[in-house]
Motif scaffolding. Sequence first.
Motif: not given
Length: 275
Positions: A4, A55, A59, A219, A222-223, A259, A261-262
């Motif tokens: 990031q 990214h 979105q 994922k 990472e969470m 979220h 990232d989700c």
Amino acid sequence: MKKQLIMEKALELFAKQGFEATSVQQITEHCGISKGAFYLSFKSKDELIQALIDHFMNQMTVDIDYVVKNTNRNELLYKFYYTIFHTTYQHSDFARLLLKEQSHTFNNDLFQKLHYYDHLLENTILVMLDQLYGEQVRETKYDLMYCIKGFMHTYSHLFVFYNIPLDLNELTQSLVEKTNLLAQHTTVPFMTEELVGMFKSPINEEVTKEQILDILEKKIVEMDDSLERESLLLLQEQLEETTYRPVIIRGLIENIRNHPDCKWISFLLRRYYDF
């Protein structure tokens, strides 16, 4: 977190210098990391650019898809345009780079990535047109879809490149009126389903269960412990062995939808379960 950081710092340099003029060395110096650390996160500068595209486009794709599937008919067109321009405005630095540089900087893989997202957008617009106008636009819906894409592209230029003060509500209402007029009065079609099919992205847009499970597994690792992580674990179990009713699956997907990232995995799961 390191990925990031690299993405954020690289975007600062890309916005000033462009993609081609920015080197990996400059990116690592701007981040305060070694080249080795960079290559642990990204194999190349192109992979970094692709991550930025994902990214931004994730979105927009996810937000528009959700609006189209969860908004009543009277508000749908307004919320569609509002979401498009609000997302573009929020990410105006990267939107400017995409509009300005893709024609002469991007390699074939990056072009195909953009075509993939463009095709997803076209499908979402067609679903929206069917919901809004139905049989009324059966012969002209492909022309109308391209008109909507033209509105998006042209008006995005105004506030991305020229810093025109943006009244998002007024812009949205104006485009809703224009779109409704076109839908009601256009009678001579040009674009056909066959013609549109010639431009279809060669990238397979269908994601398999195995691919979704692979994304879920990464994922989850990472969470941090959270409601979203617990929901991801339950969704992983559901894909491996069907046990939950659709209403529970829908609720689990809703838990992760907002979220940051989700968002993409929630989009893929909604498509997989046809929600």
